[in-house]
Design a protein around this motif. Structure first.
Motif, short mmCIF file in Angstrom:
data_model
loop_
_atom_site.label_atom_id
_atom_site.label_comp_id
_atom_site.label_asym_id
_atom_site.label_seq_id
_atom_site.Cartn_x
_atom_site.Cartn_y
_atom_site.Cartn_z
N ALA A 278 0.83 -1.21 0.00
CA ALA A 278 0.00 0.00 0.00
C ALA A 278 0.87 1.26 0.00
O ALA A 278 0.57 2.23 -0.70
N ALA A 279 1.95 1.21 0.78
CA ALA A 279 2.87 2.35 0.82
C ALA A 279 3.55 2.54 -0.54
O ALA A 279 3.78 3.68 -0.98
N MET A 280 3.86 1.43 -1.20
CA MET A 280 4.44 1.50 -2.53
C MET A 280 3.47 2.18 -3.50
O MET A 280 3.86 3.05 -4.29
N GLY A 281 2.19 1.79 -3.43
CA GLY A 281 1.19 2.41 -4.28
C GLY A 281 1.05 3.89 -4.01
O GLY A 281 0.91 4.70 -4.94
N GLU A 282 1.11 4.26 -2.74
CA GLU A 282 1.02 5.69 -2.37
C GLU A 282 2.20 6.47 -2.95
O GLU A 282 2.03 7.58 -3.49
N ARG A 283 3.40 5.93 -2.85
CA ARG A 283 4.60 6.61 -3.38
C ARG A 283 4.52 6.74 -4.91
O ARG A 283 4.92 7.76 -5.48
N LEU A 284 4.00 5.71 -5.56
CA LEU A 284 3.85 5.76 -7.01
C LEU A 284 2.84 6.82 -7.42
O LEU A 284 3.04 7.55 -8.41
N ASN A 285 1.77 6.97 -6.65
CA ASN A 285 0.77 8.00 -6.93
C ASN A 285 1.35 9.40 -6.73
O ASN A 285 1.04 10.32 -7.50
N LEU A 286 2.19 9.56 -5.73
CA LEU A 286 2.84 10.86 -5.51
C LEU A 286 3.80 11.18 -6.67
O LEU A 286 3.86 12.32 -7.14
#
Length: 264
Positions: free
Chosen positions: A195-203
């Motif tokens: 989930a944190a990886m997805g958040e960083r990719l969205n940023l």
């Protein structure tokens, strides 16, 4: 005389057992596999495996009677003919027209009761489908066919007359950072890390949007490239299943790695 004839037949049958068929399955590339590409529900996937894959893929499970010559010759010939007609392990190599035609044939053969073959279901009870199962499989095949038609009508990512599209440095740097984020190893049981990886990719996606200076057809092609990824970034940020997270990570890496095939 009858005893001699029977004895002779028995000797011939014994000798024939030394002539074995080759049961080695061809190498499998899962990226080209029908189930991998179409991603059916588990129930449909199980039906396809039990009714189609023994004769129409490179994942043949040879039955016990394939050890008996000359029955084994008939089995081998049947499998070779099935693969020549339709090899689901090579689905990804088919052009759209062939895919559409094969889906149409599959639907018609199941509707007409010609597939799976009766002689196959006699020895493979799990391949005998109920009317309800047949209807579910037919409906899914029809949906898959219609989806394929709609996909071909969409604009497709392509090269600029054989040359790569020119991207500004900031865009390429942002894509490279996305790749570095997505390739990080995640320990088993660490769903929150996905989930944190997805958040960083969205940023990083926001950074890409704010620094991109591409215009015209170059920008349109970048849009075609990035939009499927954005959907996967968001899915990864809110993923609730570790297996799904692993698949999303793999797909994201595959898509990002494709950037340098179209842009420079």
């Amino acid at each position: 005389m009858k005893k001699k004839i029977l004895y002779g037949i028995f000797i011939i049958i014994i000798i024939l057992q030394f002539f074995r068929i080759d049961k080695t399955n061809p190498e499998i590339n899962l990226d080209n596999d029908f189930i991998t590409i179409t991603n059916p529900p588990p129930e449909i996937s199980a039906m396809l495996k039990s009714t189609c894959y023994d004769c129409h893929s490179n994942e043949t499970r040879y039955p016990w009677y394939s050890n008996i010559t000359p029955i084994s010759w008939w089995v081998k010939d049947h499998i070779d003919e099935g693969r020549d007609e339709l090899n689901l392990s090579e689905w990804g190599t088919f052009k759209f027209k062939r895919k559409d035609h094969k889906l149409e044939e599959m639907i018609e053969l199941i509707e007409d009761g010609e597939m799976p073959l009766n002689e196959y279901t006699w020895t493979h009870a799990d391949a005998k489908l109920s009317i309800e199962q047949k209807n579910k499989l037919i409906d899914w095949l029809k949906e898959t066919r219609e989806l394929g038609k709609s996909e071909t009508s969409k604009p497709a990512l392509h090269l600029n007359n054989g040359e790569k599209w020119k991207a500004n440095e900031e865009t390429t740097a942002s894509i490279n950072r996305m790749f570095e984020i997505a390739k990080m190893d995640v320990e088993a049981g660490r769903l929150s890390h996905y989930a944190a990886m997805g958040e960083r990719l969205n940023l990083e996606k926001q950074t890409l949007f704010s620094t991109c200076t591409m215009t015209g057809e170059e920008h349109n092609q970048l849009h075609l490239f990035i939009m499927p990824l954005i959907n996967k970034f968001e899915a990864l940020e809110f993923v609730s299943n570790e297996d799904e997270a692993m698949i999303l990570q793999k797909d994201i890496l595959k898509d990002l790695n494709n950037y340098h095939n179209y842009f420079e």
